[in-house]
Design a protein around this motif. Structure first.
Motif, PDB file in Angstrom:
ATOM      1  N   MET A  81       0.819  -1.227   0.000  1.00  0.00           N
ATOM      2  CA  MET A  81       0.000   0.000   0.000  1.00  0.00           C
ATOM      3  C   MET A  81       0.839   1.257   0.000  1.00  0.00           C
ATOM      4  SD  MET A  81      -2.642  -1.018   3.001  1.00  0.00           S
ATOM      5  CE  MET A  81      -2.778  -2.744   3.431  1.00  0.00           C
ATOM      6  N   SER A  82       2.153   1.110   0.076  1.00  0.00           N
ATOM      7  CA  SER A  82       2.967   2.319   0.172  1.00  0.00           C
ATOM      8  C   SER A  82       4.269   2.181  -0.613  1.00  0.00           C
ATOM      9  CB  SER A  82       3.243   2.667   1.632  1.00  0.00           C
ATOM     10  OG  SER A  82       3.579   1.524   2.382  1.00  0.00           O
ATOM     11  N   ASP A  83       4.873   3.331  -0.878  1.00  0.00           N
ATOM     12  CA  ASP A  83       6.101   3.372  -1.688  1.00  0.00           C
ATOM     13  C   ASP A  83       7.346   3.327  -0.811  1.00  0.00           C
ATOM     14  OD1 ASP A  83       4.943   3.975  -4.461  1.00  0.00           O
ATOM     15  OD2 ASP A  83       3.938   5.423  -3.161  1.00  0.00           O
ATOM     16  N   SER A  84       7.170   3.551   0.484  1.00  0.00           N
ATOM     17  CA  SER A  84       8.300   3.524   1.405  1.00  0.00           C
ATOM     18  C   SER A  84       7.750   3.393   2.830  1.00  0.00           C
ATOM     19  CB  SER A  84       9.103   4.831   1.262  1.00  0.00           C
ATOM     20  OG  SER A  84      10.244   4.781   2.064  1.00  0.00           O
ATOM     21  N   ILE A  85       8.579   2.878   3.737  1.00  0.00           N
ATOM     22  CA  ILE A  85       8.133   2.690   5.133  1.00  0.00           C
ATOM     23  C   ILE A  85       9.200   3.243   6.076  1.00  0.00           C
ATOM     24  CG2 ILE A  85       7.545   0.984   6.925  1.00  0.00           C
ATOM     25  CD1 ILE A  85       6.662  -0.914   4.599  1.00  0.00           C
ATOM     26  N   VAL A  86       8.781   4.135   6.971  1.00  0.00           N
ATOM     27  CA  VAL A  86       9.672   4.564   8.057  1.00  0.00           C
ATOM     28  C   VAL A  86       9.331   3.707   9.266  1.00  0.00           C
ATOM     29  CG1 VAL A  86      10.388   6.426   9.591  1.00  0.00           C
ATOM     30  CG2 VAL A  86       9.745   6.944   7.252  1.00  0.00           C
ATOM     31  N   LEU A  87      10.343   3.041   9.808  1.00  0.00           N
ATOM     32  CA  LEU A  87      10.108   2.117  10.924  1.00  0.00           C
ATOM     33  C   LEU A  87      10.841   2.569  12.173  1.00  0.00           C
ATOM     34  CD1 LEU A  87       9.100  -0.726  11.978  1.00  0.00           C
ATOM     35  CD2 LEU A  87      11.320  -1.618  11.211  1.00  0.00           C
ATOM     36  N   ARG A  88      10.110   2.665  13.260  1.00  0.00           N
ATOM     37  CA  ARG A  88      10.745   2.791  14.589  1.00  0.00           C
ATOM     38  C   ARG A  88      10.318   1.576  15.407  1.00  0.00           C
ATOM     39  NH1 ARG A  88      11.095   7.980  18.363  1.00  0.00           N
ATOM     40  NH2 ARG A  88      12.656   8.403  16.769  1.00  0.00           N
ATOM     41  N   HIS A  89      11.300   0.956  16.057  1.00  0.00           N
ATOM     42  CA  HIS A  89      11.018  -0.326  16.716  1.00  0.00           C
ATOM     43  C   HIS A  89      11.992  -0.486  17.897  1.00  0.00           C
ATOM     44  CE1 HIS A  89      10.574  -4.718  17.108  1.00  0.00           C
ATOM     45  NE2 HIS A  89       9.484  -4.617  16.353  1.00  0.00           N
ATOM     46  N   PRO A  90      11.550  -1.136  18.978  1.00  0.00           N
ATOM     47  CA  PRO A  90      12.432  -1.237  20.159  1.00  0.00           C
ATOM     48  C   PRO A  90      13.600  -2.203  20.014  1.00  0.00           C
ATOM     49  CG  PRO A  90      10.316  -2.300  20.581  1.00  0.00           C
ATOM     50  CD  PRO A  90      10.194  -1.628  19.251  1.00  0.00           C
TER      51      PRO A  90
ATOM     52  N   VAL B  97      17.047  -3.746  18.381  1.00  0.00           N
ATOM     53  CA  VAL B  97      18.196  -3.523  17.496  1.00  0.00           C
ATOM     54  C   VAL B  97      18.100  -4.521  16.332  1.00  0.00           C
ATOM     55  CG1 VAL B  97      20.711  -3.613  17.303  1.00  0.00           C
ATOM     56  CG2 VAL B  97      19.667  -2.812  19.405  1.00  0.00           C
ATOM     57  N   GLY B  98      18.321  -4.028  15.126  1.00  0.00           N
ATOM     58  CA  GLY B  98      18.297  -4.931  13.961  1.00  0.00           C
ATOM     59  C   GLY B  98      16.917  -5.093  13.347  1.00  0.00           C
ATOM     60  N   SER B  99      15.907  -4.448  13.933  1.00  0.00           N
ATOM     61  CA  SER B  99      14.548  -4.606  13.390  1.00  0.00           C
ATOM     62  C   SER B  99      14.431  -4.025  11.983  1.00  0.00           C
ATOM     63  CB  SER B  99      13.525  -3.952  14.316  1.00  0.00           C
ATOM     64  OG  SER B  99      13.943  -2.636  14.619  1.00  0.00           O
ATOM     65  N   ALA B 100      15.119  -2.922  11.728  1.00  0.00           N
ATOM     66  CA  ALA B 100      15.036  -2.313  10.393  1.00  0.00           C
ATOM     67  C   ALA B 100      15.652  -3.257   9.354  1.00  0.00           C
ATOM     68  CB  ALA B 100      15.743  -0.960  10.384  1.00  0.00           C
ATOM     69  N   GLU B 101      16.721  -3.939   9.754  1.00  0.00           N
ATOM     70  CA  GLU B 101      17.358  -4.906   8.852  1.00  0.00           C
ATOM     71  C   GLU B 101      16.403  -6.077   8.573  1.00  0.00           C
ATOM     72  OE1 GLU B 101      21.402  -4.993  10.221  1.00  0.00           O
ATOM     73  OE2 GLU B 101      21.646  -6.883   9.141  1.00  0.00           O
ATOM     74  N   ARG B 102      15.729  -6.520   9.621  1.00  0.00           N
ATOM     75  CA  ARG B 102      14.735  -7.599   9.450  1.00  0.00           C
ATOM     76  C   ARG B 102      13.657  -7.175   8.480  1.00  0.00           C
ATOM     77  NH1 ARG B 102      12.103  -8.876  15.021  1.00  0.00           N
ATOM     78  NH2 ARG B 102      10.430  -9.774  13.759  1.00  0.00           N
ATOM     79  N   ALA B 103      13.201  -5.937   8.656  1.00  0.00           N
ATOM     80  CA  ALA B 103      12.133  -5.417   7.781  1.00  0.00           C
ATOM     81  C   ALA B 103      12.626  -5.345   6.332  1.00  0.00           C
ATOM     82  CB  ALA B 103      11.694  -4.038   8.271  1.00  0.00           C
ATOM     83  N   ALA B 104      13.867  -4.896   6.165  1.00  0.00           N
ATOM     84  CA  ALA B 104      14.413  -4.735   4.805  1.00  0.00           C
ATOM     85  C   ALA B 104      14.513  -6.076   4.085  1.00  0.00           C
ATOM     86  CB  ALA B 104      15.778  -4.070   4.889  1.00  0.00           C
ATOM     87  N   LYS B 105      14.740  -7.133   4.854  1.00  0.00           N
ATOM     88  CA  LYS B 105      14.895  -8.471   4.225  1.00  0.00           C
ATOM     89  C   LYS B 105      13.615  -8.915   3.517  1.00  0.00           C
ATOM     90  CE  LYS B 105      18.719 -10.607   6.539  1.00  0.00           C
ATOM     91  NZ  LYS B 105      19.068 -10.575   7.954  1.00  0.00           N
ATOM     92  N   VAL B 106      12.463  -8.426   3.985  1.00  0.00           N
ATOM     93  CA  VAL B 106      11.203  -8.887   3.367  1.00  0.00           C
ATOM     94  C   VAL B 106      10.494  -7.789   2.591  1.00  0.00           C
ATOM     95  CG1 VAL B 106      10.827 -10.666   5.122  1.00  0.00           C
ATOM     96  CG2 VAL B 106       9.827  -8.392   5.462  1.00  0.00           C
ATOM     97  N   SER B 107      11.054  -6.591   2.591  1.00  0.00           N
ATOM     98  CA  SER B 107      10.312  -5.468   2.003  1.00  0.00           C
ATOM     99  C   SER B 107      10.725  -5.179   0.567  1.00  0.00           C
ATOM    100  CB  SER B 107      10.533  -4.206   2.847  1.00  0.00           C
ATOM    101  OG  SER B 107       9.864  -3.122   2.227  1.00  0.00           O
TER     102      SER B 107
END
Ligand code: CP
Length: 270
Positions: free
Chosen positions: A101-110, A112-122
């Protein structure tokens, strides 16, 4: 858009300061300064998801403001308590869903490494808006520009003092990464013993102490951080006007905010 990273590769996601080369950062700053007061339609039809698993005032709102000023839109998931995360949805499933539904996602998460996890599937770019006590690269874009502008468009030869919760402060870690790339920078880390900057990432040219008096008079940039009670830190400190008066005239004082009581309000200038 692709980002030119430190290794000369082009990457899709902004997960760490290491994902941005000096040239890329300079280009962002030049464009930001040139266009800061202009609205445009350059992002018309584009949608950003703000996906925040931790509270935020500045980061979430600044992305909202920037997207809106450029004609884009934002899906604001600013409190995951009111999303399907509370029903047990994994980060990966939420990312895959929102990427449709979106062209980009800004992620804040408690975590460490969550953004990397998100990038692996995004399939769409992930922008790290803070991952636990890991990194906060978009804050560093702002902090770096502040220092650059106040130092004659230069990031060399600085005496930078960080004070506060240096164990948990992610903005400090990202800023140290950036400033370590430049010449003759010295880093002072001032904190109580239990909140020290992690020893495995201490840069060369570091000095550690629990007393600001050891370094305040030779400091060019004083970077103050909050004690992060949400990450288990339990300590209180507040700089006084008397201590701050020992800074040299050209020194600047920065804080990524939110401030609790680390800098007295009386010290603020218009
Ligand atoms: N500096 C910063 O990240 O502020 P918020 O937590 O309000 O986004």
């Amino acid at each position: 858009m692709y980002i030119n990273n430190l290794k000369g590769k082009y990457v899709q996601h902004l997960l760490s300061v290491d994902d941005m080369s000096e040239d890329f950062i300079l280009e962002i700053w030049t464009n930001a300064l040139k266009n800061k007061d202009t609205n445009s339609t350059s992002l018309t039809g584009k949608i950003l998801t703000n996906l925040f698993y931790e509270p935020s005032t500045r980061t979430s709102s600044s992305f909202y403001s920037a997207m809106t000023k450029k004609g884009g839109s934002v899906i604001p998931i600013n409190n995951v308590k009111f999303s399907s995360v509370t029903k047990g949805e994994t980060l990966e499933d939420t990312i895959i869903t929102m990427s449709t539904m979106s062209d980009s996602i800004v992620l804040r998460h408690p975590e460490v490494g969550s953004a990397e996890r998100a990038a692996k599937v995004s399939p769409v770019p992930i922008i790290n808006g803070g991952d636990g006590d890991g990194e906060h690269p978009t804050q560093t874009l702002l902090d770096g520009l502040t220092i650059y502008s106040n130092n004659n468009n230069n990031l060399d030869n600085l005496n930078v003092t960080f004070i506060g919760d240096l164990k948990n402060g992610r903005t400090v870690k990202s800023l140290v990464k950036l400033l370590s790339r430049y010449k003759n920078n010295n880093f002072n880390f001032i904190s109580p013993d239990n909140l020290r900057y992690p020893s495995d990432i201490l840069p060369i040219n570091s000095f550690e102490s629990d007393k600001i008096e050891d370094v305040i008079s030779k400091t060019d940039v004083l970077y103050v951080t909050r004690v992060q009670k949400e990450r288990g830190s339990d300590h209180n400190y507040a700089l006084t006007e008397v201590t701050l008066s020992k800074l040299n005239d050209k020194a600047i004082v920065m804080h990524p905010l939110p401030r609790v009581n680390e800098i007295p309000k009386e010290f603020d200038k218009e």
